[in-house]
Design a protein around this motif. Structure first.
Motif, short mmCIF file in Angstrom:
data_model
loop_
_atom_site.label_atom_id
_atom_site.label_comp_id
_atom_site.label_asym_id
_atom_site.label_seq_id
_atom_site.Cartn_x
_atom_site.Cartn_y
_atom_site.Cartn_z
N HIS A 105 0.84 -1.20 0.00
CA HIS A 105 0.00 0.00 0.00
C HIS A 105 0.87 1.25 0.00
CE1 HIS A 105 0.54 0.16 4.44
NE2 HIS A 105 0.24 1.44 4.30
N VAL A 106 0.21 2.35 -0.33
CA VAL A 106 0.85 3.66 -0.36
C VAL A 106 -0.17 4.69 0.10
CG1 VAL A 106 0.30 4.10 -2.79
CG2 VAL A 106 2.29 5.22 -1.75
N ARG A 107 0.31 5.72 0.77
CA ARG A 107 -0.54 6.84 1.19
C ARG A 107 -0.07 8.08 0.45
NH1 ARG A 107 0.33 6.76 7.50
NH2 ARG A 107 2.29 5.81 6.89
N THR A 108 -1.04 8.86 -0.03
CA THR A 108 -0.71 10.11 -0.71
C THR A 108 -1.86 11.09 -0.52
OG1 THR A 108 0.22 11.03 -2.75
CG2 THR A 108 -1.59 9.43 -3.00
N LEU A 109 -1.68 12.30 -1.00
CA LEU A 109 -2.72 13.32 -0.87
C LEU A 109 -3.97 12.87 -1.59
CD1 LEU A 109 -3.14 16.16 0.38
CD2 LEU A 109 -2.44 17.11 -1.81
N GLY A 110 -5.11 12.98 -0.92
CA GLY A 110 -6.37 12.45 -1.43
C GLY A 110 -7.00 13.27 -2.54
N PRO A 111 -7.95 12.66 -3.25
CA PRO A 111 -8.58 13.31 -4.39
C PRO A 111 -9.49 14.48 -4.03
CG PRO A 111 -9.57 11.17 -4.00
CD PRO A 111 -8.39 11.27 -3.08
N SER A 112 -9.87 14.62 -2.76
CA SER A 112 -10.69 15.78 -2.41
C SER A 112 -9.86 17.06 -2.32
CB SER A 112 -11.45 15.54 -1.10
OG SER A 112 -10.55 15.46 -0.01
N HIS A 113 -8.54 16.93 -2.40
CA HIS A 113 -7.65 18.10 -2.46
C HIS A 113 -7.39 18.41 -3.94
CE1 HIS A 113 -4.17 20.69 -2.01
NE2 HIS A 113 -4.44 20.77 -0.73
N PRO A 114 -7.40 19.67 -4.34
CA PRO A 114 -7.32 20.01 -5.77
C PRO A 114 -5.91 19.98 -6.39
CG PRO A 114 -7.53 22.01 -4.48
CD PRO A 114 -7.67 20.85 -3.50
N ASP A 115 -4.89 19.55 -5.69
CA ASP A 115 -3.52 19.61 -6.19
C ASP A 115 -3.35 18.74 -7.44
OD1 ASP A 115 -0.58 18.55 -6.28
OD2 ASP A 115 -0.50 20.34 -5.00
N ALA A 116 -2.95 19.37 -8.55
CA ALA A 116 -2.80 18.66 -9.84
C ALA A 116 -1.63 17.69 -9.83
CB ALA A 116 -2.64 19.66 -10.98
N GLY A 117 -0.55 18.04 -9.14
CA GLY A 117 0.60 17.14 -9.06
C GLY A 117 0.24 15.83 -8.38
N TYR A 118 -0.51 15.92 -7.30
CA TYR A 118 -0.90 14.71 -6.59
C TYR A 118 -1.97 13.93 -7.36
CZ TYR A 118 2.03 15.38 -2.55
OH TYR A 118 3.12 15.49 -1.73
N ALA A 119 -2.75 14.62 -8.20
CA ALA A 119 -3.67 13.88 -9.08
C ALA A 119 -2.85 13.00 -10.02
CB ALA A 119 -4.55 14.86 -9.86
N ARG A 120 -1.73 13.51 -10.52
CA ARG A 120 -0.85 12.69 -11.38
C ARG A 120 -0.23 11.54 -10.58
NH1 ARG A 120 0.96 17.80 -12.89
NH2 ARG A 120 3.02 17.40 -12.00
N THR A 121 0.10 11.80 -9.32
CA THR A 121 0.64 10.74 -8.46
C THR A 121 -0.38 9.61 -8.32
OG1 THR A 121 2.06 12.27 -7.23
CG2 THR A 121 1.47 10.20 -6.13
N ARG A 122 -1.62 9.96 -8.02
CA ARG A 122 -2.67 8.93 -7.88
C ARG A 122 -2.88 8.21 -9.20
NH1 ARG A 122 -4.70 13.29 -5.13
NH2 ARG A 122 -6.15 13.78 -6.82
N ASP A 123 -2.87 8.94 -10.31
CA ASP A 123 -3.01 8.31 -11.63
C ASP A 123 -1.89 7.29 -11.86
OD1 ASP A 123 -5.26 9.86 -12.13
OD2 ASP A 123 -4.20 11.27 -13.45
N PHE A 124 -0.67 7.65 -11.48
CA PHE A 124 0.47 6.74 -11.62
C PHE A 124 0.21 5.44 -10.85
CE2 PHE A 124 4.23 5.16 -9.32
CZ PHE A 124 4.93 4.61 -10.38
N TYR A 125 -0.13 5.56 -9.58
CA TYR A 125 -0.35 4.36 -8.78
C TYR A 125 -1.51 3.52 -9.31
CZ TYR A 125 3.10 5.71 -5.29
OH TYR A 125 4.27 6.03 -4.66
N GLU A 126 -2.57 4.16 -9.72
CA GLU A 126 -3.71 3.40 -10.25
C GLU A 126 -3.33 2.71 -11.56
OE1 GLU A 126 -7.49 5.48 -10.10
OE2 GLU A 126 -6.91 6.37 -8.18
N ALA A 127 -2.51 3.34 -12.39
CA ALA A 127 -2.08 2.75 -13.67
C ALA A 127 -1.23 1.50 -13.46
CB ALA A 127 -1.31 3.77 -14.49
#
Length: 163
Positions: A105-127
């Protein structure tokens, strides 16, 4: 060019410090950065090298038998989207499986926060096969909700002899 993933050695510490400094949008809290630097020699950690240049690093932590966490992952920004993060995660997965790992598992900034960089981080992990499990404001600092993403390490992917 394919990165070489090698275990962390103390000679890489200054390069890891420079790696963190190269990503201020992700690693902007000095106290957290100091903890990450202390973790490299204390926890299972690996670096990605292109030639002799450190371009990425990852640290893993074992919380329970069969359960591992990526507690740090970074790739120099000029090397994003070149397979280096994937190679580092594959290395962690292999080590976790070698130690009877069933979940990563990994923890990162959640999707309810608008940060675009962390949206890319979540996209990476999901991919690469991680799935979001839950988001919590109790795990992060105020205003920084944390999402936990989990990847099962299926038995067919484990190496012979794993439990």
């Amino acid at each position: 060019m394919t990165p070489r993933i090698v275990p962390f050695e103390s000679r890489f510490l200054r390069d890891c410090e420079a790696l963190i400094a190269s990503l201020p949008g992700w690693f902007g809290i000095p106290e957290a950065n100091a903890r990450f630097l202390r973790d490299f020699p204390a926890k299972p950690s690996w670096v990605a090298l292109l030639g002799d240049t450190l371009v990425g690093a990852v640290t893993m932590e074992r919380h329970f038998p069969g359960s591992f966490e990526i507690s740090f992952l970074a790739v120099r920004p000029e090397h994003h989207r070149r397979g280096i993060g994937r190679a580092l995660v594959r290395g962690v997965e292999a080590d976790a499986r070698a130690h009877a790992g069933r979940f990563l598992h990994v923890r990162t900034l959640g999707p309810s926060h608008p940060d675009a960089g962390y949206a890319r981080t979540r996209d990476f992990y999901e991919a690469i096969g991680f799935e979001p499990q839950f988001e919590s404001t109790a795990l992060g600092s105020p205003g920084n909700p944390i999402v936990v993403l989990v990847k099962p390490l299926s038995p067919e992917e484990r190496q012979p002899g794993d439990v």
